[in-house]
Scaffold this active site. Structure first.
Site, PDB file in Angstrom:
ATOM      1  N   ASP A 206      -8.267 -11.940  10.280  1.00 54.68           N
ATOM      2  CA  ASP A 206      -8.069 -11.420   8.940  1.00 54.68           C
ATOM      3  C   ASP A 206      -9.460 -10.370   8.697  1.00 54.68           C
ATOM      4  O   ASP A 206     -10.153 -10.339   9.831  1.00 54.68           O
ATOM      5  CB  ASP A 206      -8.335 -12.382   7.657  1.00 54.68           C
ATOM      6  CG  ASP A 206      -7.752 -11.911   6.446  1.00 54.68           C
ATOM      7  OD1 ASP A 206      -7.573 -10.771   6.195  1.00 54.68           O
ATOM      8  OD2 ASP A 206      -7.527 -12.962   5.671  1.00 54.68           O
TER       9      ASP A 206
ATOM     10  N   LYS B  99       0.753 -14.840   7.777  1.00 51.88           N
ATOM     11  CA  LYS B  99      -0.521 -14.942   7.468  1.00 51.88           C
ATOM     12  C   LYS B  99      -0.516 -16.081   6.285  1.00 51.88           C
ATOM     13  O   LYS B  99       0.662 -16.091   5.490  1.00 51.88           O
ATOM     14  CB  LYS B  99      -1.362 -13.948   7.023  1.00 51.88           C
ATOM     15  CG  LYS B  99      -0.616 -12.965   5.856  1.00 51.88           C
ATOM     16  CD  LYS B  99      -1.358 -11.680   5.830  1.00 51.88           C
ATOM     17  CE  LYS B  99      -0.606 -10.890   4.507  1.00 51.88           C
ATOM     18  NZ  LYS B  99      -1.287  -9.500   4.316  1.00 51.88           N
TER      19      LYS B  99
ATOM     20  N   ARG C 274       0.896  -1.259   0.104  1.00 50.95           N
ATOM     21  CA  ARG C 274      -0.081   0.001  -0.207  1.00 50.95           C
ATOM     22  C   ARG C 274       0.869   1.214   0.063  1.00 50.95           C
ATOM     23  O   ARG C 274       1.859   1.420   0.733  1.00 50.95           O
ATOM     24  CB  ARG C 274      -0.994   0.081   1.023  1.00 50.95           C
ATOM     25  CG  ARG C 274      -1.865  -1.173   1.577  1.00 50.95           C
ATOM     26  CD  ARG C 274      -2.427  -1.832   0.282  1.00 50.95           C
ATOM     27  NE  ARG C 274      -3.517  -2.849   0.366  1.00 50.95           N
ATOM     28  CZ  ARG C 274      -3.732  -3.645  -0.470  1.00 50.95           C
ATOM     29  NH1 ARG C 274      -3.428  -3.635  -1.665  1.00 50.95           N
ATOM     30  NH2 ARG C 274      -4.544  -4.768  -0.016  1.00 50.95           N
TER      31      ARG C 274
ATOM     32  N   HIS D 208     -11.922 -13.492  -0.168  1.00 50.08           N
ATOM     33  CA  HIS D 208     -12.426 -12.413  -0.361  1.00 50.08           C
ATOM     34  C   HIS D 208     -13.968 -12.343  -0.896  1.00 50.08           C
ATOM     35  O   HIS D 208     -14.609 -11.471  -0.948  1.00 50.08           O
ATOM     36  CB  HIS D 208     -11.577 -11.502  -1.384  1.00 50.08           C
ATOM     37  CG  HIS D 208     -10.108 -11.127  -0.574  1.00 50.08           C
ATOM     38  ND1 HIS D 208      -8.998 -11.948  -0.500  1.00 50.08           N
ATOM     39  CD2 HIS D 208      -9.584  -9.846  -0.262  1.00 50.08           C
ATOM     40  CE1 HIS D 208      -8.156 -11.131  -0.086  1.00 50.08           C
ATOM     41  NE2 HIS D 208      -8.459 -10.128   0.383  1.00 50.08           N
TER      42      HIS D 208
END
Length: 335
Positions: free
Chosen positions: A262, A177, A87, A190
């Site tokens: 998560d 993760k 990001r 997702h």
């Protein structure tokens, strides 16, 4: 002879509220949004990919200014793995994907690269990196792919541990993760439900990197994913909400670090079936130390839901104490 027992003291409502708030890590999009959630008592904030970049760069309105204004320690987390999940790379730097790192660098070089990443994150006030991914690639899932270091379970763990140590050297808390392994799941959490191979198969393959990494990078944290694992509890509940998943983590792997969920709102494996006010108490009750979510929410409504879960016994007092103490220890270490 008459014996009497001393009743357990009633928990202090203010303390309960403070404890459950500390176990929350909501997403934030701006300085004012972050400030409001921190003033509500949360233990950490998550910088979403759609947040205002000024939160990282604007003097007087950045993370450093927020720390001075809030006046207590708190974590600031971000997703920064390298490759397609990094990001604000125009601010924090642009780095290769984990698969490329493992293909072109030694473990010592990967550790140095992660330290470089961590130094950039730390300079911008970030204290937790939701990385590295130590899922084993090989299931053909696009959501994993080059985010994984390797199709070899032991290499995935070894390279992941090196990356974690590099972050630690820079003062950033790494998070392995997605426990107990997303690499061979039936789909992408997702987008909806994802089912892993049965637990015995995970033990011989997908869980190996976690076993390796927990030993080689002590002090790191872990993120529990939303995968359903046949043979783990009822075989229906996603791991992030499943007390058997946290039991496996704590009892089998002897892991004593921080356990995050998560994202509880940005992923359909959870959001298709429950609201954030339902998901967060379930996660804390199951064993999460910090519940993570990204979407806009009423922070006080979430805290209220958690307090109610404590009052009704959904969140056991021991679970509240152990989670809040682990968060407090983490935050104390920052001072």
């Amino acid at each position: 002879m008459t014996t009497t027992t001393t009743p357990e003291p009633e928990p202090d409502p203010a303390q309960v509220r403070q404890q459950v708030a500390s176990m929350l890590m909501p997403g934030v999009v701006s300085y004012d949004d972050a400030k409001a959630k921190l003033e509500a008592g949360v233990g950490g904030i998550f910088i979403t990919s759609w947040a205002d970049p000024n939160l990282l760069t604007e003097p007087g309105r950045d993370i450093h200014a927020l720390r001075a204004e809030i006046g207590r320690p708190f974590d600031v987390a971000i997703d920064f793995e390298g490759g397609r999940v990094q990001r604000f790379s125009h601010i924090l730097g642009d780095h290769p994907a984990p698969r490329d790192l493992a293909a072109t660098m030694s473990m010592e070089e990967v550790e140095a690269k992660a330290q470089e990443i961590g130094q950039s994150l730390s300079a911008h006030g970030i204290t937790v990196d939701f990385a590295p991914v130590i899922d084993v690639d090989g299931g053909g899932l696009e959501v994993v792919g080059d985010r994984s270091f390797s199709q070899d379970p032991r290499l995935a763990g070894d390279y992941g541990a090196a990356f974690a140590r590099g972050l630690q050297r820079a003062g950033v808390h790494p998070v392995f993760k997605h426990y107990p392994g997303h690499g061979r799941a039936s789909g992408d959490t997702h987008l909806g439900e994802a089912i892993t191979p049965p637990l015995p198969e995970l033990m011989g393959h997908d869980l190996i990197p976690f076993e390796e990494a927990f030993v080689q990078a002590p002090g790191a944290a872990v993120m529990v994913g939303h995968m359903v694992v046949p043979g783990l509890g009822d075989g229906i509940t996603p791991a992030s909400l499943n007390n058997h998943a946290y039991g496996l983590l704590r009892n089998h792997h002897k892991f004593d670090g921080m356990a995050y969920t998560d994202d509880l709102t940005g992923m359909a494996a959870i959001s298709n079936t429950m609201s954030i006010e339902q998901a967060v108490p379930k996660a804390l009750a199951a064993g999460a130390d910090q519940a993570l979510w990204s979407s806009a929410s009423d922070i006080n409504a979430v805290i209220d839901a958690c307090v109610h879960a404590v009052e009704t016994g959904e969140i056991h007092p021991y679970r509240l104490q152990s989670g809040a103490q682990r968060v407090a220890h983490r935050l104390d270490s920052m001072q």
